[in-house]
Every structure is written in structure tokens, then in C-alpha cells.
Design an enzyme around this catalytic site. Structure first.
Site, PDB file in Angstrom:
ATOM      1  N   GLU A   1     -32.118 -33.102 -33.021  1.00  0.00           N
ATOM      2  CA  GLU A   1     -32.880 -32.303 -33.931  1.00  0.00           C
ATOM      3  C   GLU A   1     -31.943 -32.242 -35.195  1.00  0.00           C
ATOM      4  OE1 GLU A   1     -34.731 -30.250 -36.273  1.00  0.00           O
ATOM      5  OE2 GLU A   1     -33.404 -28.701 -35.504  1.00  0.00           O
TER       6      GLU A   1
ATOM      7  N   GLU B   1     -29.411 -33.782 -43.735  1.00  0.00           N
ATOM      8  CA  GLU B   1     -28.854 -32.528 -42.778  1.00  0.00           C
ATOM      9  C   GLU B   1     -27.703 -33.585 -41.962  1.00  0.00           C
ATOM     10  OE1 GLU B   1     -30.773 -29.803 -40.453  1.00  0.00           O
ATOM     11  OE2 GLU B   1     -31.594 -29.053 -42.302  1.00  0.00           O
TER      12      GLU B   1
END
Length: 323
Positions: free
Chosen positions: A34, A43
């Protein structure tokens, strides 16, 4: 019916990049993460999943004649992507398998004014609109309300997992880029995840360009390994239309219904630009990686209808740490 799993798991404290894996050397069949950001790769999903890929099962006795290049909106690197016969085929599955970032030019006096407040107050910047502040050089994650898209979204950068650039040679003696004949290809142990793209938009309506909205489309799982073996479809909705693939999207044309886990990204411009209906907007975007300093950052610059400074040059205002 719900799937019930009775197997027990074990939590390992180290990061995937530093963990040596199970003591018995077993490899994972499925790698679930995730790590997606509002702009897809912002990210560090590419770097984190590449670091963990060595823990994923491969089939060294299987051979694939070719791995097609994945579109990443940058000039192709010689010898990267289309590997020679003899490359190992990934048997393990990564979830997600592929994701693409998207950009669209937008008008939003509200968002631009909020960034100006940060530049003038938080940065203590002098000059018109606080133009010297670092706040103009940052990627923001916002739930957009007061904005208008001047043109539709366009794809920018694509990443796929498992990365073909990290797969080991299936046998010695394969002539691959990065290694002499008979040697492992060391150059692909740490693939270059830097990217460069140029997008050209034709404005559907006139207005004031304040920056760019960022989105992503993601293929979580495609049966048959579509992420590694087939050219990507026009969009995530087309890929999942067969009912055998699962994806998520924040890209407005294919946005997943009821999903609020990711708000769009916003790349501001220091100086707003008036554009007429039918005018061309051209933007250059860089995803920069510096292994020495352990940083990843974005740079962007407008070149049409006018030229702007390069925002966040050399990561001077905004960067993401690799450790």
C-alpha cells in the site's frame, strides 16, 4: 463467498529493502503493498517495490523471448526494456502490478491563493505574490472543490511490478545490456526510476492557468500477468472490462466510484498564465532520483504559452527521502 485464510503470518520489523527474507530462503508468491500516492509514484512505490522484488518468486527455468518496454514518457534507454531471450519469467505476483500518473491543467484561484499565503507567511518571501518562497516548489495533496480543468488529463509516468529490469538472467551466457557475455547483468540490480516527460494540452476553454492537477490509474491485479506481458490499454476501465482484472483510479474519466482514500495532487505555478480557448499548454516534468543524497523529487516547468522558471530545481525546496 468470503475467502477464509487459516494460515499464520509473521511480522518482520525491518523494511522490505533491508530484510534478508525467511531463514530457509523461501520466496514469496504474492507481494502486496500500500505505497501508492496521490500522484501514483510520489510515495516511493517504485523504489520500495524494486527493493523487495528479490524476495519474490521467479521461475529461472522459464524463458521469455521479449519483455516490451513500458511507456514512461521519456526517451528509451539503449538496451533497457527489450531483454534478450533467456530472461527469467516472474512467477510471483505483485499487487499492484502497474500504475500511471496523469496531469491536467487547471484554473483554481482558491488553491493558488492558499499557496501564496504559505509563500508569503511561512516562507517569509519577498517580491510579488511571495514569488521567492519554497511553497511554490512543492507537490500538494488536496481535495479539490473550487477548480476547473482547462483540458483533459494525459498520462505521464508508468511503473510496473515485478520490474523486468530487475529480473535475473535465466542462464549464464546470455548477452544482456549491463553485463558482458557470460556475466550477470549487474546494471539492472538497481533500475533507474528517474523519468522525464513533456505533455501538450489543447485548452478546451479559456481561463487562467494556476497549475496542474495530478491523478493516477492503477492495475492491482490482471490475470495472466498483463502488466508484464501485454501493452497497456487506453485506460484502467478498458483493462478491467473483461471482469478478470482489478484496478483503482482517481483519474476523472475512469475514477473508481466511492473511493476517497486518495485526494488529487496539485503542482502550482508561481505566476498564473491567461490562456485562450484552443491555446496550447506545454509542461515539462522530471522525476529526479539522487542515490548519493538518498532523495527523490519532482521538477516542472511551463514552456507554452509562456516559459516559467523550473520549479523545485535540484530538489531545493521539496524532496522525499529514500531512507
Amino acid at each position: 463467498s468470503p475467502l477464509v485464510c487459516a494460515a499464520r503470518g509473521r511480522i518482520a520489523r525491518p523494511t522490505a529493502a533491508s530484510w534478508a527474507g525467511p531463514a530457509d530462503g523461501a520466496k514469496a508468491h504474492v507481494m502486496v503493498s500500500e505505497l501508492l500516492g496521490s500522484f501514483g509514484d510520489n510515495e516511493l512505490s517504485p523504489e520500495c517495490l524494486d527493493g523487495a522484488q528479490r524476495l519474490l518468486l521467479t521461475a529461472p527455468d522459464s524463458h521469455a523471448p521479449d519483455f516490451p518496454d513500458f511507456p514512461d514518457s521519456r526517451p528509451a534507454e539503449a538496451g533497457v526494456g527489450n531483454m534478450a531471450a533467456g530472461a527469467a519469467v516472474a512467477s510471483g505476483v505483485s499487487v499492484p502490478q502497474r500504475y500511471t500518473s496523469f496531469l491536467a491543467p487547471i484554473q483554481s484561484a482558491k488553491l493558488w491563493t492558499e499557496v501564496r499565503k504559505l509563500a508569503a507567511v511561512s516562507d517569509g518571501a519577498l517580491g510579488p505574490h511571495g514569488a521567492g518562497g519554497k511553497s511554490w516548489d512543492k507537490l500538494y495533496v488536496v481535495r479539490m472543490h473550487n477548480y476547473h480543468a482547462l483540458a483533459g488529463t494525459q498520462p505521464l509516468f508508468t511503473f510496473a511490478h515485478p520490474s523486468p529490469r530487475l529480473l535475473p538472467p535465466a542462464r549464464r551466457g546470455v548477452d544482456r545490456p549491463g553485463g558482458e557475455l557470460g556475466e550477470p547483468a549487474r546494471a539492472h540490480e538497481h533500475p533507474d526510476n528517474a523519468r522525464y516527460g513533456v505533455l501538450r494540452f489543447r485548452c478546451e476553454v479559456g481561463g487562467t492557468l494556476h497549475g496542474f492537477a495530478g491523478y493516477f490509474e492503477c492495475v492491482l491485479y490482471a490475470r495472466g500477468g498483463a502488466a508484464a506481458g501485454a501493452p497497456p490499454p487506453a485506460n484502467q476501465a478498458a483493462l478491467c472490462a473483461d471482469g478478470m482484472s482489478i484496478g483503482i483510479s482517481t483519474n476523472p474519466p475512469t475514477a473508481s466510484s466511492g473511493m476517497f482514500s486518495w485526494f488529487p495532487a496539485f503542482l502550482p505555478l508561481r505566476t498564473p498564465v491567461d490562456v485562450a480557448a484552443g491555446a496550447e499548454v506545454e509542461v515539462h516534468v522530471w522525476r529526479c532520483v539522487d542515490d548519493t543524497r538518498g532523495r527523490v523529487w519532482y521538477e516542472w516547468a511551463l514552456t507554452q504559452p509562456v516559459s516559467s522558471p523550473v520549479h523545485n530545481l535540484n530538489g531545493g525546496s521539496y524532496w522525499i527521502g529514500l531512507s
